[in-house]
Design a protein around this motif. Sequence first.
Motif, PDB file in Angstrom:
ATOM      1  N   ILE A 234      50.540  27.704  66.454  1.00 40.41           N
ATOM      2  CA  ILE A 234      50.095  27.316  65.055  1.00 40.41           C
ATOM      3  C   ILE A 234      50.117  28.632  64.066  1.00 40.41           C
ATOM      4  CG2 ILE A 234      48.608  26.300  63.396  1.00 40.41           C
ATOM      5  CD1 ILE A 234      47.655  24.691  65.926  1.00 40.41           C
TER       6      ILE A 234
ATOM      7  N   TYR B  19      45.494  22.339  57.326  1.00 41.85           N
ATOM      8  CA  TYR B  19      46.397  21.628  58.148  1.00 41.85           C
ATOM      9  C   TYR B  19      45.823  20.226  58.276  1.00 41.85           C
ATOM     10  CZ  TYR B  19      49.533  25.359  59.536  1.00 41.85           C
ATOM     11  OH  TYR B  19      50.170  26.450  59.401  1.00 41.85           O
TER      12      TYR B  19
ATOM     13  N   LEU C 127      44.768  29.742  63.347  1.00 36.47           N
ATOM     14  CA  LEU C 127      43.757  28.861  63.747  1.00 36.47           C
ATOM     15  C   LEU C 127      42.521  28.771  62.988  1.00 36.47           C
ATOM     16  CD1 LEU C 127      43.734  30.679  67.526  1.00 36.47           C
ATOM     17  CD2 LEU C 127      44.566  28.495  66.703  1.00 36.47           C
TER      18      LEU C 127
ATOM     19  N   ALA D 245      55.458  24.011  59.401  1.00 35.17           N
ATOM     20  CA  ALA D 245      54.496  24.570  60.321  1.00 35.17           C
ATOM     21  C   ALA D 245      54.333  23.541  61.416  1.00 35.17           C
ATOM     22  CB  ALA D 245      53.075  24.807  59.868  1.00 35.17           C
ATOM     23  N   ARG D 246      54.233  22.306  61.137  1.00 37.51           N
ATOM     24  CA  ARG D 246      53.911  21.035  62.213  1.00 37.51           C
ATOM     25  C   ARG D 246      55.275  21.054  63.116  1.00 37.51           C
ATOM     26  NH1 ARG D 246      51.852  15.363  62.299  1.00 37.51           N
ATOM     27  NH2 ARG D 246      52.025  15.316  59.934  1.00 37.51           N
TER      28      ARG D 246
ATOM     29  N   GLU E 112      57.057  24.980  69.730  1.00 37.79           N
ATOM     30  CA  GLU E 112      56.809  26.254  70.278  1.00 37.79           C
ATOM     31  C   GLU E 112      55.278  26.374  70.669  1.00 37.79           C
ATOM     32  OE1 GLU E 112      59.138  28.469  71.163  1.00 37.79           O
ATOM     33  OE2 GLU E 112      60.954  27.103  70.298  1.00 37.79           O
ATOM     34  N   GLY E 113      54.542  25.527  70.466  1.00 39.66           N
ATOM     35  CA  GLY E 113      53.115  25.577  70.772  1.00 39.66           C
ATOM     36  C   GLY E 113      52.251  26.597  70.051  1.00 39.66           C
TER      37      GLY E 113
ATOM     38  N   ALA F 284      62.893  31.180  69.691  1.00 44.04           N
ATOM     39  CA  ALA F 284      62.407  29.753  69.561  1.00 44.04           C
ATOM     40  C   ALA F 284      63.589  28.617  70.108  1.00 44.04           C
ATOM     41  CB  ALA F 284      62.216  29.413  68.254  1.00 44.04           C
TER      42      ALA F 284
ATOM     43  N   ARG G  52      63.049  25.934  71.932  1.00 46.05           N
ATOM     44  CA  ARG G  52      62.728  24.632  71.784  1.00 46.05           C
ATOM     45  C   ARG G  52      62.874  24.154  70.567  1.00 46.05           C
ATOM     46  NH1 ARG G  52      59.142  26.496  75.465  1.00 46.05           N
ATOM     47  NH2 ARG G  52      58.861  25.337  77.492  1.00 46.05           N
TER      48      ARG G  52
ATOM     49  N   SER H 272      55.065  24.176  65.329  1.00 42.50           N
ATOM     50  CA  SER H 272      53.992  24.387  66.578  1.00 42.50           C
ATOM     51  C   SER H 272      54.095  23.039  67.487  1.00 42.50           C
ATOM     52  CB  SER H 272      52.681  24.113  65.922  1.00 42.50           C
ATOM     53  OG  SER H 272      52.491  22.771  65.203  1.00 42.50           O
ATOM     54  N   GLU H 273      54.656  22.081  66.953  1.00 39.60           N
ATOM     55  CA  GLU H 273      55.062  20.897  68.058  1.00 39.60           C
ATOM     56  C   GLU H 273      56.158  21.334  69.192  1.00 39.60           C
ATOM     57  OE1 GLU H 273      56.066  17.161  65.975  1.00 39.60           O
ATOM     58  OE2 GLU H 273      53.648  17.032  65.303  1.00 39.60           O
TER      59      GLU H 273
END
Lengths: 436, 436
Positions: free
Chosen positions: A386, A429, A423, A376-377, A383-384, A91, A93, A380-381
């Motif tokens: 969710i 979320y 998803l 989580a936000r 590493e893309g 990870a 990023r 995902s922001e």
Amino acid sequence: MTMKTATIQQAVVSKDEVVLGKEDIPRFYYNIVPDLPAPLPPPKGDLSIMPKIFPKAILEQEMSMERFIPIPEELRVLYSRMGRPTPLYRARRLEKFLGTPARIYFKREDLSPSGSHKINTALAQAYYISREGYKEVTTETGAGQWGTALSLAGLYFGLHVKVFMVRCSYDQKPYRKYIIRMNKGEVVSSPSKETAVGRAVLARDPSCPGSLGIAISEAIEVAAGDKGTVYALGSVLNHVLLHQTIIGQEAKRQFELIGETPDILIGCVGGGSNFAGFTYPFLGDMLRGKGKVEAIGVEPKEVPTLTKAPYIYDYCDEAEKTPLLKMHSLGHNFMPQAIYSGGLRYHGVAPSISLLKEHGFIKSEAYSQDECFEAARIFSENEGIIPAPETSHAIRSVIVHALDAKKKGEERVIAFNFSGHGLLDMEAYANVLGLK
Amino acid sequence: MTMKTATIQQAVVSKDEVVLGKEDIPRFYYNIVPDLPAPLPPPKGDLSIMPKIFPKAILEQEMSMERFIPIPEELRVLYSRMGRPTPLYRARRLEKFLGTPARIYFKREDLSPSGSHKINTALAQAYYISREGYKEVTTETGAGQWGTALSLAGLYFGLHVKVFMVRCSYDQKPYRKYIIRMNKGEVVSSPSKETAVGRAVLARDPSCPGSLGIAISEAIEVAAGDKGTVYALGSVLNHVLLHQTIIGQEAKRQFELIGETPDILIGCVGGGSNFAGFTYPFLGDMLRGKGKVEAIGVEPKEVPTLTKAPYIYDYCDEAEKTPLLKMHSLGHNFMPQAIYSGGLRYHGVAPSISLLKEHGFIKSEAYSQDECFEAARIFSENEGIIPAPETSHAIRSVIVHALDAKKKGEERVIAFNFSGHGLLDMEAYANVLGLK
């Protein structure tokens, strides 16, 4: 030939994405029981229900003292079809965003059609169930990931799967029940009117949001009452954790290939199967005197089983149909808050994990739903991908330890199990993170 | 070393699952334009808007007559992160269920975090957009797959992405808009009050379900009005189809490795990017006199563009802001039914596909939503993977041709592009298939 060799070498040595070949799908499940620092306290109470609800092969695995149990080739082929071996990602990023000297890795268990690690044991249990001639299987599900996985496994082995889904998840996550039905599974809201247990609970509290303990009681009641039906559990028991160890075995090989040694292994903990599956192959080495690793089980502040509950003999289910297991337990009548991480709302935790916690080989942490959804936000922001709400608990801990490494200026290799995707949890979320 | 070689060999030769190594991620995009049987009719009308809304590199690719266009290494690394090369699977369980002598293969484009093939061009466009210094990009989205993909690409390249989402999808598929927002994207229902186009449409029909044509007009209006903002399109244009050809290039290599030659290639068709991306590398060989393959584009009976619409010059958008393209078109004011396959509700289809259809190199078929959803059910009950509603159109055609092969007792190799998963479309499946 040259190309083919080059191909796998290139795949193997990319330190940001460690991809294994199909040959690397594990050939054995790793059983930690013989390596535990003390004998696992045996189940107590009336054990007579066990052979009524479990196939013989599963009971043998549950009691086994063999360190390695062979994986049938038919299962290895299905594991491959599910996307195994799963990649190990770095990870980078997220590291950059946190400004940490720590190196963060995660194992992608979200890539199967069922969307989580649960398929690993679902296929194994369905395989043994069908081989012993059963045509029906009952189970419980919290968030729905286990029910989804077992219904998918049921498709492959021609089993009718009946799922008792904890009511709050049944209502919060309609997509999960539709998927189970698309997989030809049957899904009912628990507590239900279909069982004596369910009717009794509803009589006490018609608006009961349900619990895994209640759903287990309902599923067991149905299985125990029908000779042709068995029961499958998605976590807690030895054989379930056993099947999940293919995750950690792959991860170990992946770290070897890039010459990294994880300092910290992190997984979320409900019943404990994803945490154990990821960490046991590493912990087993440590227990046999080879290497050292810090293993952290992360749970919801709302359900602090490992963190706060006593180490006692307790039932696995609400209606006391199961034997008593020695484990950390909030009490089998514990009614958890209706948090979105339905997979982490269990009152107990796997006996082997509880024992390792007692002996200081495992640490635990607990975080609130808001803390985890924010993690989580952030993930995902950067590493893309969710994560499932359950998985976000592990991510929260990863961020905490990565920032601690930054504060102390320490290099640290932190690895966690990305147990499932989110998803099907976008409604959750949207509510918590204000995406509506 | 021996293990590594064995690994990749084993991976490569499994005929049910053809897995490539990272080295096999294509190094070039394939541009079919120079190989077309006739020159592609040029765009007509006012072309002055093009440089206002597209970055230079994209316009060059749009007009290019080069057969192979190099893929920047930075993009290949991201394609790898998205799961490329994607596996080619054989649908043996489906074959058995149908009792067909045909061998059915499908390419897994559903495995990326965005869930569909759209990420292939989203990353490419975001790469070129960011390299030319733009910070903002607008786009339209039908089902939401393109909007999801572009917002994800925006995360990787630090772009602010504004998505005009066709209202009926915006309402039918709330999860998609939450994901776009979780990816830091901005998503508004189209027709919207934010643009002159949207306001005009709403004045005519306040309850307009929207269309891709209207959403495109809105996105272009915003991009054309701001120097720092460009526009990105998810299909139809040459450069978009170009980027998708990495799918077919991988598939060609996969078929070579198992010694199969596909007789029929099938893909669903909206604007045409997934169909073209899958088939063009094969069709290019045929156009250059090498081999023969039947390519079938499948569309909804409710939007029969290739099947019934005339081959004319028409606008790409509702408000006539774009140049005119020679294509099969139902008319740029065509208002499609609110079918669940939002990605297939476009009034036109890619000029190169239209030309190939006119010259008899491509066939088309159209099926109703009910026929396609039933095909999706059959596929997922056998293969355990739930397709996007769009993808189900291809599957319907696959089943038709597999049963025809059975009737005629012919061996036939049928391959289709599994363009995306249906996990975010369970509400649609629940409604049509009665899963509630």
